[in-house]
Write a protein that holds these residues in place. Structure first.
Motif, PDB file in Angstrom:
ATOM      1  N   SER A  26     -12.563  -0.280  11.651  1.00  0.00           N
ATOM      2  CA  SER A  26     -11.575  -1.283  11.270  1.00  0.00           C
ATOM      3  C   SER A  26     -12.220  -2.475  10.602  1.00  0.00           C
ATOM      4  O   SER A  26     -11.564  -3.233   9.896  1.00  0.00           O
ATOM      5  N   ALA A  27     -13.524  -2.662  10.822  1.00  0.00           N
ATOM      6  CA  ALA A  27     -14.193  -3.821  10.251  1.00  0.00           C
ATOM      7  C   ALA A  27     -14.276  -3.770   8.748  1.00  0.00           C
ATOM      8  O   ALA A  27     -14.453  -4.789   8.103  1.00  0.00           O
ATOM      9  N   ILE A  28     -14.178  -2.585   8.150  1.00  0.00           N
ATOM     10  CA  ILE A  28     -14.315  -2.525   6.701  1.00  0.00           C
ATOM     11  C   ILE A  28     -13.023  -2.144   6.015  1.00  0.00           C
ATOM     12  O   ILE A  28     -12.987  -1.933   4.821  1.00  0.00           O
ATOM     13  N   HIS A  29     -11.941  -2.051   6.760  1.00  0.00           N
ATOM     14  CA  HIS A  29     -10.652  -1.766   6.134  1.00  0.00           C
ATOM     15  C   HIS A  29     -10.190  -2.973   5.335  1.00  0.00           C
ATOM     16  O   HIS A  29     -10.372  -4.114   5.732  1.00  0.00           O
ATOM     17  N   ARG A  30      -9.550  -2.730   4.207  1.00  0.00           N
ATOM     18  CA  ARG A  30      -8.983  -3.796   3.408  1.00  0.00           C
ATOM     19  C   ARG A  30      -7.775  -4.381   4.138  1.00  0.00           C
ATOM     20  O   ARG A  30      -7.054  -3.678   4.839  1.00  0.00           O
ATOM     21  N   SER A  31      -7.555  -5.674   3.991  1.00  0.00           N
ATOM     22  CA  SER A  31      -6.396  -6.315   4.621  1.00  0.00           C
ATOM     23  C   SER A  31      -5.106  -5.775   4.035  1.00  0.00           C
ATOM     24  O   SER A  31      -5.010  -5.510   2.849  1.00  0.00           O
ATOM     25  N   ALA A  32      -4.122  -5.646   4.901  1.00  0.00           N
ATOM     26  CA  ALA A  32      -2.833  -5.130   4.462  1.00  0.00           C
ATOM     27  C   ALA A  32      -1.962  -6.259   3.938  1.00  0.00           C
ATOM     28  O   ALA A  32      -2.239  -7.430   4.114  1.00  0.00           O
ATOM     29  N   GLY A  33      -0.861  -5.880   3.305  1.00  0.00           N
ATOM     30  CA  GLY A  33       0.143  -6.856   2.927  1.00  0.00           C
ATOM     31  C   GLY A  33      -0.054  -7.478   1.566  1.00  0.00           C
ATOM     32  O   GLY A  33       0.130  -8.683   1.400  1.00  0.00           O
ATOM     33  N   ALA A  34      -0.438  -6.679   0.558  1.00  0.00           N
ATOM     34  CA  ALA A  34      -0.627  -7.219  -0.777  1.00  0.00           C
ATOM     35  C   ALA A  34       0.705  -7.651  -1.356  1.00  0.00           C
ATOM     36  O   ALA A  34       1.734  -7.066  -1.115  1.00  0.00           O
ATOM     37  N   ASP A  35       0.679  -8.720  -2.126  1.00  0.00           N
ATOM     38  CA  ASP A  35       1.882  -9.228  -2.775  1.00  0.00           C
ATOM     39  C   ASP A  35       1.448  -9.824  -4.096  1.00  0.00           C
ATOM     40  O   ASP A  35       0.705 -10.814  -4.128  1.00  0.00           O
ATOM     41  N   GLN A  36       1.889  -9.227  -5.191  1.00  0.00           N
ATOM     42  CA  GLN A  36       1.457  -9.713  -6.500  1.00  0.00           C
ATOM     43  C   GLN A  36       1.918 -11.146  -6.735  1.00  0.00           C
ATOM     44  O   GLN A  36       1.305 -11.874  -7.516  1.00  0.00           O
ATOM     45  N   ALA A  37       2.977 -11.577  -6.080  1.00  0.00           N
ATOM     46  CA  ALA A  37       3.384 -12.969  -6.187  1.00  0.00           C
ATOM     47  C   ALA A  37       2.498 -13.879  -5.339  1.00  0.00           C
ATOM     48  O   ALA A  37       2.540 -15.096  -5.456  1.00  0.00           O
ATOM     49  N   ASN A  38       1.677 -13.278  -4.479  1.00  0.00           N
ATOM     50  CA  ASN A  38       0.807 -14.004  -3.564  1.00  0.00           C
ATOM     51  C   ASN A  38      -0.558 -14.210  -4.207  1.00  0.00           C
ATOM     52  O   ASN A  38      -1.580 -13.931  -3.584  1.00  0.00           O
ATOM     53  N   ALA A  39      -0.576 -14.656  -5.463  1.00  0.00           N
ATOM     54  CA  ALA A  39      -1.794 -14.855  -6.252  1.00  0.00           C
ATOM     55  C   ALA A  39      -2.562 -13.553  -6.423  1.00  0.00           C
ATOM     56  O   ALA A  39      -3.742 -13.568  -6.745  1.00  0.00           O
ATOM     57  N   GLY A  40      -1.902 -12.424  -6.167  1.00  0.00           N
ATOM     58  CA  GLY A  40      -2.536 -11.123  -6.325  1.00  0.00           C
ATOM     59  C   GLY A  40      -3.448 -10.720  -5.189  1.00  0.00           C
ATOM     60  O   GLY A  40      -4.067  -9.652  -5.247  1.00  0.00           O
ATOM     61  N   LEU A  41      -3.555 -11.536  -4.157  1.00  0.00           N
ATOM     62  CA  LEU A  41      -4.481 -11.249  -3.066  1.00  0.00           C
ATOM     63  C   LEU A  41      -3.814 -10.480  -1.934  1.00  0.00           C
ATOM     64  O   LEU A  41      -2.604 -10.538  -1.746  1.00  0.00           O
ATOM     65  N   LYS A  42      -4.645  -9.769  -1.174  1.00  0.00           N
ATOM     66  CA  LYS A  42      -4.221  -9.111   0.058  1.00  0.00           C
ATOM     67  C   LYS A  42      -4.698  -9.978   1.217  1.00  0.00           C
ATOM     68  O   LYS A  42      -5.878 -10.272   1.343  1.00  0.00           O
ATOM     69  N   LEU A  43      -3.755 -10.360   2.074  1.00  0.00           N
ATOM     70  CA  LEU A  43      -4.040 -11.262   3.182  1.00  0.00           C
ATOM     71  C   LEU A  43      -3.391 -10.754   4.455  1.00  0.00           C
ATOM     72  O   LEU A  43      -2.443  -9.970   4.401  1.00  0.00           O
ATOM     73  N   PRO A  44      -3.856 -11.198   5.622  1.00  0.00           N
ATOM     74  CA  PRO A  44      -3.169 -10.837   6.863  1.00  0.00           C
ATOM     75  C   PRO A  44      -1.748 -11.398   6.880  1.00  0.00           C
ATOM     76  O   PRO A  44      -1.426 -12.360   6.179  1.00  0.00           O
TER      77      PRO A  44
END
Length: 427
Positions: A26-44
């Motif tokens: 789990s330590a190297i999994h990418r964070s879930a919840g991408a939102d292109q309106a969210n500056a393009g970042l994936k965040l918790p």
């Protein structure tokens, strides 16, 4: 993609009993919840990101004033373009950017009504007024002068403690202190003379002008290159992120295969005390075996351990990810688990021969001054590319970190000069 290296928390400051997992940790999994309106970042979940500035140039380290103004160090030698000043507006965006300074560099810290910055040879400070605005932008005071710059690991990153001291990285102008730098099979130079003037952290007085090497103290040695460093106020101690060495497979294929070259050595966080030695160039940290290993330039073969007199890392991460920013979070906006934990900005690989890693901001929870759990990816998708194969493909690469007065986290990007603000709303 699975990895053979997962090197994680719950580490004593005096030992490196890293936890390993040879599968999809789990330590190297990418964070879930991408939102292109969210500056393009994936965040918790519960976090939001917005772009507050862009197209600044190569934005390196960053500092935010108690009133919310933002100073960004730009890696530019163009007159008047070395430092950007950003004033947030009601929308969260910043107004017209003002710039000053005429020296390339990385370091940027605000402390006690001074803005401290660095070029690749010197450390400066600017006095701030009661609005935390620079009073004399064309008249910086030189704190330290004439630091070594041989155009390899030349950035002079800085941190300050609460006792009037400033700490400066002076990186090794070499990969592994070989007789012929980065040459296949070249042996190490006995006694590595580089350690006399580089490959460590030097301590100077923050209020004394025109200091040189002779005025400083070699606070810690055996550190190949440190770009991210921060003073941990909870522990009252300096923490640094070392860039691990390159070329194990390229230069010593008789001892290492391609996969080992990609996965070794670890990128390490160290908690430093005066006089500490992290072991470069004689050793490196193997995150698969969780051991300090003798470097092949000095008689190692991938199996021989070494560095009995060298400190252990407090956290070790996968290889070749380039940690360029370190910040201990002391704000109150984020959930309680983030308090006093460490954020690290990984700039991303350049020399992995198969599959790139990094290009994200990770978080390490801390408790009582020690890592208390697995590291995790916090902010991802800066590259804008799936399965990135070359750093040139990355649209953005994280570099600097800062905390705002409201507890938001700021992240710089030195590809397009973007500044992100990450906030928590719980929604």
């Amino acid at each position: 993609m699975k990895t053979n290296v997962v090197l994680l928390g719950c580490l004593s400051l005096l030992s490196a009993s890293c936890l390993a997992d040879n599968g999809d940790s789990s330590a190297i999994h990418r964070s879930a919840g991408a939102d292109q309106a969210n500056a393009g970042l994936k965040l918790p979940a519960g976090f939001k990101a917005q772009v507050v500035a862009e197209n600044l140039g190569a934005a390196r380290h960053i500092a935010v004033t108690p009133l919310g103004d933002i100073y960004v160090k730009i890696q530019s030698s163009k007159p008047g373009k070395a430092i950007a000043v950003l004033h947030p507006t009601g929308s969260g965006k910043t107004d017209a950017v003002k710039t000053f300074g005429a020296y390339r560099g990385t370091g940027m810290v605000i402390k006690d009504h001074y803005l401290y910055t660095s070029s690749d040879e010197d450390v400066y400070r600017y006095q701030l007024d009661d609005k935390f605005e620079v009073m004399y932008p064309d008249q910086p005071e030189k704190i330290v002068t004439g630091l070594i710059n041989r155009h390899q690991h030349e950035s002079k990153s800085i941190a300050l403690d609460n006792a009037g001291n400033i700490y400066v990285n002076i990186g090794a102008y070499s990969n592994s202190c070989q007789q012929q730098d980065r040459a296949k099979g070249s042996k190490g130079i006995p006694g590595c003379p580089i350690l006399d003037s580089a490959a460590g952290i030097w301590q100077f007085k923050a209020d004394k002008l025109n200091q040189t090497y002779g005025d400083g103290v070699r606070y810690a040695t055996g550190l190949r290159n440190v770009v991210g460093l921060d003073w941990n106020t909870a522990q009252n101690q300096l923490f640094v992120m070392q860039h691990g060495r390159d070329g194990l497979f390229d230069m010593f294929p008789e001892y290492y295969d391609l996969q080992q070259g990609n996965e070794l050595p670890a990128e390490c966080m160290y908690a430093l005390k005066k006089g500490d030695n992290a072991g470069w160039p004689y050793i490196y940290y193997d995150g698969i075996q969780h051991k300090k290993m003798l470097s092949p330039e000095y008689g190692g073969d991938g199996k021989k351990t070494g560095g009995d007199d060298a400190i252990d890392p407090v956290v070790a991460f996968p290889a070749h990810m380039a940690p360029n920013g370190l910040l201990f979070y002391t704000g109150n906006q984020f959930p309680e688990r983030y308090k006093n934990g460490a954020f690290i900005a990984f700039h991303g690989s350049w020399n992995r021969q198969k599959g790139q890693k990094g290009y994200y901001v990770v978080f390490v929870p801390f408790k009582d001054g020690k890592p208390s759990g697995n590291w995790e990816v916090f902010a991802d998708n800066f590259t804008g590319v799936e399965n990135i194969q070359s750093p040139g493909q990355a649209q953005h690469r994280p570099c600097g970190l800062a905390q705002g007065p409201d507890g938001a986290l700021y992240v710089t990007d030195d590809v397009k000069g973007t500044v992100y603000k990450i906030s928590y709303s719980g929604k």
